[in-house]
Design a protein around this motif. Sequence first.
Motif, PDB file in Angstrom:
ATOM      1  N   ARG A   1     -11.768  -4.323   1.200  1.00  0.00           N
ATOM      2  CA  ARG A   1     -11.279  -3.013   1.601  1.00  0.00           C
ATOM      3  C   ARG A   1     -12.282  -2.366   2.538  1.00  0.00           C
ATOM      4  NH1 ARG A   1     -11.716   0.245  -4.208  1.00  0.00           N
ATOM      5  NH2 ARG A   1     -14.009   0.318  -4.322  1.00  0.00           N
ATOM      6  N   GLN A   2     -11.769  -1.464   3.373  1.00  0.00           N
ATOM      7  CA  GLN A   2     -12.640  -0.735   4.294  1.00  0.00           C
ATOM      8  C   GLN A   2     -12.182   0.706   4.364  1.00  0.00           C
ATOM      9  OE1 GLN A   2     -13.075  -2.467   8.209  1.00  0.00           O
ATOM     10  NE2 GLN A   2     -15.003  -1.372   8.524  1.00  0.00           N
TER      11      GLN A   2
ATOM     12  N   GLN B   1      -2.681   0.146   3.959  1.00  0.00           N
ATOM     13  CA  GLN B   1      -3.382   1.381   3.640  1.00  0.00           C
ATOM     14  C   GLN B   1      -3.085   1.822   2.215  1.00  0.00           C
ATOM     15  OE1 GLN B   1      -5.513   3.451   5.645  1.00  0.00           O
ATOM     16  NE2 GLN B   1      -5.840   4.461   3.660  1.00  0.00           N
TER      17      GLN B   1
ATOM     18  N   GLY C   1      -4.015  -5.830   7.026  1.00  0.00           N
ATOM     19  CA  GLY C   1      -4.382  -4.782   6.094  1.00  0.00           C
ATOM     20  C   GLY C   1      -3.214  -3.895   5.696  1.00  0.00           C
TER      21      GLY C   1
ATOM     22  N   ALA D   1      -8.674   3.302   1.093  1.00  0.00           N
ATOM     23  CA  ALA D   1      -9.177   2.365   2.100  1.00  0.00           C
ATOM     24  C   ALA D   1      -8.013   1.538   2.636  1.00  0.00           C
ATOM     25  CB  ALA D   1     -10.226   1.437   1.495  1.00  0.00           C
TER      26      ALA D   1
ATOM     27  N   TYR E   1      -6.813  -2.135   2.698  1.00  0.00           N
ATOM     28  CA  TYR E   1      -7.072  -3.318   1.897  1.00  0.00           C
ATOM     29  C   TYR E   1      -6.620  -4.568   2.653  1.00  0.00           C
ATOM     30  CZ  TYR E   1      -8.381  -0.593  -2.181  1.00  0.00           C
ATOM     31  OH  TYR E   1      -9.050   0.242  -3.048  1.00  0.00           O
ATOM     32  N   TYR E   2      -7.511  -5.552   2.654  1.00  0.00           N
ATOM     33  CA  TYR E   2      -7.270  -6.790   3.383  1.00  0.00           C
ATOM     34  C   TYR E   2      -7.289  -7.981   2.431  1.00  0.00           C
ATOM     35  CZ  TYR E   2      -8.633  -3.983   7.445  1.00  0.00           C
ATOM     36  OH  TYR E   2      -8.725  -3.011   8.412  1.00  0.00           O
TER      37      TYR E   2
ATOM     38  N   GLY F   1       0.819  -1.203   0.000  1.00  0.00           N
ATOM     39  CA  GLY F   1       0.000   0.000   0.000  1.00  0.00           C
ATOM     40  C   GLY F   1       0.854   1.253   0.000  1.00  0.00           C
TER      41      GLY F   1
ATOM     42  N   ASP G   1     -11.110   4.923  -4.037  1.00  0.00           N
ATOM     43  CA  ASP G   1     -10.439   3.652  -3.759  1.00  0.00           C
ATOM     44  C   ASP G   1      -9.650   3.704  -2.451  1.00  0.00           C
ATOM     45  OD1 ASP G   1      -9.704   3.451  -7.265  1.00  0.00           O
ATOM     46  OD2 ASP G   1     -11.248   2.324  -6.168  1.00  0.00           O
TER      47      ASP G   1
ATOM     48  N   ARG H   1     -16.834  -2.976   5.531  1.00  0.00           N
ATOM     49  CA  ARG H   1     -15.862  -3.670   4.704  1.00  0.00           C
ATOM     50  C   ARG H   1     -16.515  -4.083   3.390  1.00  0.00           C
ATOM     51  NH1 ARG H   1     -12.059  -7.944   7.652  1.00  0.00           N
ATOM     52  NH2 ARG H   1     -11.565  -5.980   8.693  1.00  0.00           N
TER      53      ARG H   1
ATOM     54  N   VAL I   1     -13.886  -6.865  -2.759  1.00  0.00           N
ATOM     55  CA  VAL I   1     -13.329  -6.235  -3.951  1.00  0.00           C
ATOM     56  C   VAL I   1     -13.094  -7.238  -5.076  1.00  0.00           C
ATOM     57  CG1 VAL I   1     -11.372  -4.935  -4.882  1.00  0.00           C
ATOM     58  CG2 VAL I   1     -12.246  -4.410  -2.600  1.00  0.00           C
TER      59      VAL I   1
ATOM     60  N   TRP J   1      -9.723 -10.237  -1.873  1.00  0.00           N
ATOM     61  CA  TRP J   1      -9.317  -8.933  -1.371  1.00  0.00           C
ATOM     62  C   TRP J   1     -10.563  -8.160  -0.951  1.00  0.00           C
ATOM     63  CZ3 TRP J   1      -4.503  -7.159  -0.360  1.00  0.00           C
ATOM     64  CH2 TRP J   1      -3.412  -7.823  -0.941  1.00  0.00           C
TER      65      TRP J   1
END
Length: 126
Positions: free
Chosen positions: A38-39, A121, A119, A92, A94-95, A9, A90, A45, A48, A36
């Motif tokens: 994202r939050q 960022q 996650g 967020a 991301y996990y 990220g 976009d 959440r 994606v 994947w």
Amino acid sequence: QVQPVESGGGLVQAGGSLRLSCAASGRTFSAYAMGWFRQAPEKEREFVAAISYTGGATYYTDSVKGRFTISRDNAKNAVYLQMNDLKPEDTAVYYCAVAKTMGSVYLGRSGAFSSWGQGTQVTVSS
């Protein structure tokens, strides 16, 4: 058990690109579909993208279709999310997530995934 760790990220301008990586420990990584999520701040959440355990099938939420590409390298126990033409929305955390069961799963169902990492960022400036 497969445990994911995200990286890649950062801060990017709108229209730019980032590539997220997910390193997953566990000898059975290649048996699990991966996803994947994202939050964004103060939002729920969001699911994606997902990829089957073989890499032969993928799923994308409508807002990222044509811009994001999910891929995997089972030899490296890794999953990637290539993000192009990034937009401020976009932004967020991301996990990366692992499917709850081995083998084939319905990729479009977010509930099929669990075991998120910590996650990474992603911030897109306008």
